[in-house]
Design a protein around this motif. Structure first.
Motif, short mmCIF file in Angstrom:
data_model
loop_
_atom_site.label_atom_id
_atom_site.label_comp_id
_atom_site.label_asym_id
_atom_site.label_seq_id
_atom_site.Cartn_x
_atom_site.Cartn_y
_atom_site.Cartn_z
N ILE A 37 23.95 -5.06 3.95
CA ILE A 37 22.95 -5.50 5.26
C ILE A 37 21.54 -5.85 5.01
O ILE A 37 21.16 -5.40 3.94
CB ILE A 37 22.92 -3.97 5.94
N ILE B 248 18.40 -6.19 7.59
CA ILE B 248 17.67 -6.30 8.80
C ILE B 248 16.69 -7.38 8.73
O ILE B 248 15.65 -7.13 8.07
CB ILE B 248 16.91 -4.89 9.29
N GLY C 150 12.26 0.60 8.82
CA GLY C 150 11.64 1.64 8.93
C GLY C 150 11.79 2.56 10.11
O GLY C 150 11.17 3.45 10.19
N GLN C 151 12.58 2.15 11.02
CA GLN C 151 12.52 2.76 12.15
C GLN C 151 13.98 3.16 12.69
O GLN C 151 14.16 3.58 13.82
CB GLN C 151 11.99 1.87 13.28
N GLY C 152 14.92 3.44 11.69
CA GLY C 152 16.25 3.85 11.78
C GLY C 152 17.17 3.20 12.35
O GLY C 152 18.24 3.21 12.50
N GLY D 142 18.24 0.26 10.77
CA GLY D 142 19.26 0.09 9.60
C GLY D 142 20.26 1.28 9.46
O GLY D 142 21.69 1.01 9.21
N THR D 143 19.81 2.50 9.56
CA THR D 143 20.77 3.63 9.23
C THR D 143 21.74 3.55 10.42
O THR D 143 23.08 3.93 10.21
CB THR D 143 19.94 4.85 9.34
N ASN E 188 13.98 -0.54 -4.25
CA ASN E 188 14.16 -0.56 -2.80
C ASN E 188 14.33 0.72 -2.15
O ASN E 188 15.49 1.08 -1.80
CB ASN E 188 15.23 -1.54 -2.47
N ARG F 211 13.41 2.07 0.66
CA ARG F 211 13.80 2.28 1.99
C ARG F 211 15.61 2.11 1.87
O ARG F 211 15.99 2.97 2.83
CB ARG F 211 13.31 1.24 2.72
N LYS G 249 21.12 8.88 3.41
CA LYS G 249 21.22 9.73 4.62
C LYS G 249 22.69 9.79 5.10
O LYS G 249 22.73 10.61 5.79
CB LYS G 249 20.03 9.06 5.50
C1 LIG Z 1 17.40 -1.52 3.91
C2 LIG Z 1 17.12 -1.69 5.46
C3 LIG Z 1 18.84 -2.16 5.79
C4 LIG Z 1 16.99 -0.08 5.82
O1 LIG Z 1 16.79 -0.29 7.13
P1 LIG Z 1 15.67 0.48 7.86
O2 LIG Z 1 16.06 0.36 9.63
O3 LIG Z 1 14.43 -0.21 7.47
O4 LIG Z 1 15.69 1.76 7.41
P2 LIG Z 1 15.74 3.19 7.98
O5 LIG Z 1 14.59 3.27 8.83
O6 LIG Z 1 16.92 3.53 8.68
O7 LIG Z 1 15.75 3.99 6.98
C5 LIG Z 1 14.69 4.04 5.88
C6 LIG Z 1 14.15 5.49 5.24
O8 LIG Z 1 13.30 4.90 4.44
C7 LIG Z 1 11.92 5.21 4.72
N1 LIG Z 1 11.08 4.37 4.53
C8 LIG Z 1 10.73 3.55 5.40
N2 LIG Z 1 9.77 2.71 4.94
C9 LIG Z 1 9.93 3.07 3.51
C10 LIG Z 1 9.03 2.58 2.38
N3 LIG Z 1 8.05 1.57 2.59
N4 LIG Z 1 9.08 3.36 1.27
C11 LIG Z 1 9.67 4.22 1.18
N5 LIG Z 1 10.53 4.75 2.15
C12 LIG Z 1 10.35 4.26 3.19
C13 LIG Z 1 12.15 5.87 6.07
O9 LIG Z 1 11.15 6.88 6.37
C14 LIG Z 1 13.58 6.29 6.25
O10 LIG Z 1 13.80 7.47 5.70
P3 LIG Z 1 13.90 8.86 6.60
O11 LIG Z 1 14.46 8.83 7.89
O12 LIG Z 1 14.25 9.98 5.58
O13 LIG Z 1 12.23 9.12 6.96
C15 LIG Z 1 16.27 -2.59 6.12
O14 LIG Z 1 14.86 -2.02 5.68
C16 LIG Z 1 16.36 -4.02 5.28
O15 LIG Z 1 17.43 -4.84 5.69
N6 LIG Z 1 15.23 -4.22 4.59
C17 LIG Z 1 15.40 -5.57 3.87
C18 LIG Z 1 16.71 -6.20 3.34
C19 LIG Z 1 17.10 -4.99 2.15
O16 LIG Z 1 16.54 -4.45 1.79
N7 LIG Z 1 18.70 -4.91 2.27
C20 LIG Z 1 19.39 -3.98 1.54
C21 LIG Z 1 19.18 -4.22 0.37
S1 LIG Z 1 20.48 -4.96 -0.66
#
Ligand SMILES: CC(C)(COP(=O)(O)OP(=O)(O)OC[C@H]1O[C@@H](n2cnc3c(N)ncnc32)[C@H](O)[C@@H]1OP(=O)(O)O)[C@@H](O)C(=O)NCCC(=O)NCCS
Length: 176
Positions: free
Chosen positions: A90, A92, A99-101, A103-104, A131, A133, A140
């Motif tokens: 995945i 985003i 970080g706004q839900g 991806g989840t 990583n 996040r 989760k």
């Molecule tokens: C990894 C990814 C898919 C997650 O999706 P997202 O929408 O950003 O994540 P979500 O908001 O659903 O959940 C992230 C969780 O980490 C937390 N978080 C957000 N930013 C953070 C940061 N900088 N450091 C630590 N935790 C963090 C959030 O609070 C959330 O946890 P919580 O619900 O317990 O509060 C997305 O960030 C992404 O695509 N990133 C770039 C590419 C990547 O990393 N891909 C996956 C690795 S192969």
């Protein structure tokens, strides 16, 4: 189309390649998604199309927001038919959504699709240990960290561990 609370998943279209071109040439997106930095190559539009739209080794979809604007991509590869298992990825790509839900939400509806429609038994995922996040999003949803590949990634001049996560259909469907 698969509809979630914050995201929609649909098959890829040729017009999505413009967004892919932006994301896969973005150092920050690459840093988190592959742990590789700096970029090895700047990908041309033809390479992007060839790699992502015409690659038959993976099943790749677009992630949209509820206004139907593309924000990322999700898919699976490494299908093992007798074991009914696959590896999901995945990204985003639009950083304003991190970080706004989103991806989840996307991963949750994608897992529902893979377990209920594709009838997979097991789904794996991996990332590198910095990583947080991604790790939080996976945990989760009930993914269990099953192993660590020591120093399997090289990130900004440092060897980092790769973490392998897994979830079984029974675990996911029980969680609801
Ligand atoms: C990894 C990814 C898919 C997650 O999706 P997202 O929408 O950003 O994540 P979500 O908001 O659903 O959940 C992230 C969780 O980490 C937390 N978080 C957000 N930013 C953070 C940061 N900088 N450091 C630590 N935790 C963090 C959030 O609070 C959330 O946890 P919580 O619900 O317990 O509060 C997305 O960030 C992404 O695509 N990133 C770039 C590419 C990547 O990393 N891909 C996956 C690795 S192969």
């Amino acid at each position: 189309m698969i509809n979630g609370n914050k995201t929609i998943i649909r098959p890829l279209e040729e017009e999505d390649m413009e967004a892919f071109y932006q994301w896969y040439n973005d150092p920050e997106v690459n840093y988190w998604s592959s742990g590789s930095w700096p970029l090895n190559t700047l990908l041309s539009k033809e390479e992007i199309q060839d790699r992502y739209l015409e690659n038959s080794d993976e099943h790749r979809y677009a992630i949209l927001n509820l206004d139907k604007e593309i924000m990322g991509t999700i898919g699976f590869r490494e299908v093992n038919i007798p074991a009914r298992s696959a590896t999901v990825f995945i990204v985003i790509g639009n950083k304003q959504y991190w970080g706004q839900g989103y991806g989840t939400d996307a991963l949750k509806i994608f897992l529902q699709f893979l377990f209920q429609q594709w009838n997979f038994h097991r789904i794996s995922l991996d990332t590198w240990d910095g990583n947080i996040r991604a790790i939080k999003a996976y945990q989760k949803l009930g993914f269990i960290c099953e192993g660590k590949l020591r120093e399997a990634r090289f990130v900004q001049g440092e060897y980092r561990d790769a973490l392998v996560f897994g979830i079984l259909s029974s675990e996911f469907l029980k969680k609801g």
